[in-house]
Design a protein around this motif. Structure first.
Motif, PDB file in Angstrom:
ATOM      1  N   CYS A 111     -83.387 -33.872 -49.427  1.00  0.00           N
ATOM      2  CA  CYS A 111     -83.300 -34.757 -50.658  1.00  0.00           C
ATOM      3  C   CYS A 111     -82.129 -34.365 -51.465  1.00  0.00           C
ATOM      4  N   PRO A 112     -80.969 -34.970 -51.682  1.00  0.00           N
ATOM      5  CA  PRO A 112     -79.832 -34.432 -52.693  1.00  0.00           C
ATOM      6  C   PRO A 112     -80.251 -34.553 -54.004  1.00  0.00           C
ATOM      7  N   CYS A 167     -81.021 -44.155 -51.623  1.00  0.00           N
ATOM      8  CA  CYS A 167     -81.078 -43.710 -53.312  1.00  0.00           C
ATOM      9  C   CYS A 167     -79.145 -43.486 -53.336  1.00  0.00           C
ATOM     10  N   MET A 314     -89.207 -33.513 -52.361  1.00  0.00           N
ATOM     11  CA  MET A 314     -88.598 -34.889 -52.471  1.00  0.00           C
ATOM     12  C   MET A 314     -88.573 -35.141 -53.975  1.00  0.00           C
ATOM     13  N   ALA A 315     -87.248 -35.769 -54.525  1.00  0.00           N
ATOM     14  CA  ALA A 315     -87.353 -35.931 -56.108  1.00  0.00           C
ATOM     15  C   ALA A 315     -87.995 -36.994 -56.383  1.00  0.00           C
ATOM     16  N   CYS A 316     -88.252 -38.087 -55.596  1.00  0.00           N
ATOM     17  CA  CYS A 316     -88.815 -39.347 -56.087  1.00  0.00           C
ATOM     18  C   CYS A 316     -90.346 -39.131 -55.712  1.00  0.00           C
ATOM     19  N   CYS A 320     -88.857 -41.169 -50.191  1.00  0.00           N
ATOM     20  CA  CYS A 320     -87.785 -42.095 -50.147  1.00  0.00           C
ATOM     21  C   CYS A 320     -87.778 -43.729 -50.083  1.00  0.00           C
ATOM     22  N   GLY A 323     -87.199 -44.760 -53.570  1.00  0.00           N
ATOM     23  CA  GLY A 323     -85.885 -44.177 -53.803  1.00  0.00           C
ATOM     24  C   GLY A 323     -85.240 -45.427 -54.799  1.00  0.00           C
TER      25      GLY A 323
HETATM   26 FE1  SF4 Z   1     -84.629 -37.749 -52.372  1.00  0.00          FE
HETATM   27 FE2  SF4 Z   1     -85.479 -39.911 -53.649  1.00  0.00          FE
HETATM   28 FE3  SF4 Z   1     -83.146 -40.010 -52.233  1.00  0.00          FE
HETATM   29 FE4  SF4 Z   1     -85.389 -39.665 -51.044  1.00  0.00          FE
HETATM   30  S1  SF4 Z   1     -84.735 -41.618 -52.077  1.00  0.00           S
HETATM   31  S2  SF4 Z   1     -83.711 -38.542 -50.685  1.00  0.00           S
HETATM   32  S3  SF4 Z   1     -86.680 -38.636 -52.245  1.00  0.00           S
HETATM   33  S4  SF4 Z   1     -83.767 -38.883 -54.097  1.00  0.00           S
END
Ligand code: SF4
Length: 397
Positions: A111-112, A167, A314-316, A320, A323
């Motif tokens: 996850c960037p 994303c 994961m950021a979200c 994803c 996203g």
């Molecule tokens: Fe990360 Fe959200 Fe992108 Fe998935 S959608 S790679 S969780 S920023």
């Protein structure tokens, strides 16, 4: 997708991922129809536009002349390599942990959004823990610009590689200097479009997906016939925890794990799973989605009280499938839309990475074996702690 059109300015805009290509595209008020009036691009024999997408109707649109993608691949294929490399890296680092205090926990790095945060805000603490396995997008970059370009007899800079992602942060990932081929002056991924951006382009073009006939996927190794889209066990963020857990249980302890039992911690986006034998915890994994939970994880690490061997970060929130670049429905609450997307995603046939046709063959012939120097160069990367300068943050990538 219109990046290969003859509009010089537009190409520049779409290539400028690091500056927010999508926003510039918006500002430029580019009309797709204007672009389509020019047919020079689609007859170019040297340029191969490649898009990764698994939606059947969308594949047809991407391949149609008006868009010009010559090949459409499924990102699930490149994710096989990302998962396999993550599995091996974990087992190696687990075995090293006695002599290497930073070997564990291993933190997923696909996850960037999370990577950007880790490098900029807690670089020295977090970067040693980040998995070096490339994300599926960047493994696809290696497959397309190295393996596939060779198969087609093309130099890497003659292939224009577009990915469709959930994303905006994937644009940032594609623009990292680590993924730039200096010899050919080309990126592994030339352009990233979010699913929302693709939808917008199709709207401009007056294309309705349900009205189109399905089209088959292309296959990267020529020896494997094109298949329908596949997926992996473990949810919509790639299934890193699930695959690494099962593999580690088998490799390190000889235990076959079928279903994983998750225990929610603070909320549904922070869950853990353990492997136990005779009351002893052998493996302790967690999934932490969303920045609230990531901050909690970082606090544990900072205090030296992180009990986990592996964390899928994961950021979200919800991962994803939720996203920031995904389609939004004006007439449906986002929770309901997410449930529908999850249901749709779960309906795709799952495959074990090691059993996927074409994967063992590519390890043998393209990568010259597992754990080879070539596999390391093409399937792994590195992360960089950001240096804090007097004037503020100075970012090295
Ligand atoms: Fe990360 Fe959200 Fe992108 Fe998935 S959608 S790679 S969780 S920023």
């Amino acid at each position: 997708l219109i990046a290969q059109q003859s509009h010089e300015e537009l190409r520049k805009v779409l290539r400028a991922n690091e500056d927010g290509g999508s926003q510039k595209l918006e500002k430029a008020k580019v009309s797709l129809n204007d672009c389509l009036a020019c047919s020079g691009c689609v007859t170019s024999a040297e340029t191969v536009l490649i898009a990764q997408q698994s939606h059947e109707e969308l594949r047809k649109v991407l391949r149609a002349n008006e868009v010009g993608a010559h090949f459409v691949f499924d990102t699930a294929f490149s994710r096989n390599f990302s998962l396999l490399e993550s599995q091996r890296e974990f087992v190696r680092r687990f075995r090293e942990q006695a002599g290497s205090p930073q070997a564990l926990p291993l933190l997923a790095s696909a996850c960037p959004g999370w990577i950007c945060y880790a490098e900029k805000t807690h670089g020295p603490l977090l970067t040693p823990h980040l998995s070096t396995a490339r994300s599926p997008q960047q493994v696809m970059g290696s497959l397309v610009k190295d393996f596939f370009a060779q198969q087609q007899g093309l130099a890497p800079d003659k292939v224009y590689h577009v990915t469709v992602m959930p994303c905006y942060d994937k644009k940032l990932e594609a623009s990292r200097p680590d993924f730039f081929n200096h010899e050919y002056q080309t990126r592994d991924v030339d352009c990233v479009l979010t699913t929302g951006e693709v939808y917008k382009l199709l709207e401009e073009q007056g294309v309705s997906l349900p009205d189109l006939e399905p089209a088959p996927l292309d296959s990267l190794p020529s020896s494997v016939s094109a298949e329908e889209p596949t997926s992996h066990r473990g949810g919509g963020s790639g299934g890193y925890l699930e695959h690494v857990f099962r593999h580690a249980a088998r490799e390190l302890f000889g235990i076959h794990v079928d279903e994983l039992t998750y225990r929610p911690l603070r909320n549904k986006d922070f869950q853990e799973v353990t492997l136990e034998r005779e009351g002893q915890v052998l493996l302790h994994f967690a999934a932490a989605y969303g920045f609230r939970n990531i901050q909690n994880l970082v606090q544990k690490l900072r205090r030296g009280r992180c009990p986990y061997h592996y964390v899928e970060v994961m950021a979200c929130p919800a991962g994803c499938l939720n996203g920031g670049g995904q389609l939004r429905a004006a007439d449906m609450p986002s929770r309901e839309l997410l449930q529908q997307v999850e249901k749709l995603y779960a309906s795709v046939r799952v495959e074990a990475p090691e059993d996927t046709p074409g994967v063992p063959e590519l390890y043998r012939h393209w990568l010259q074996g597992e754990d080879s120097a070539r596999a390391s160069r093409l399937l792994h990367t590195q992360y960089h702690a950001v240096e804090k300068a007097d004037s503020g943050l100075s970012i090295r990538w």
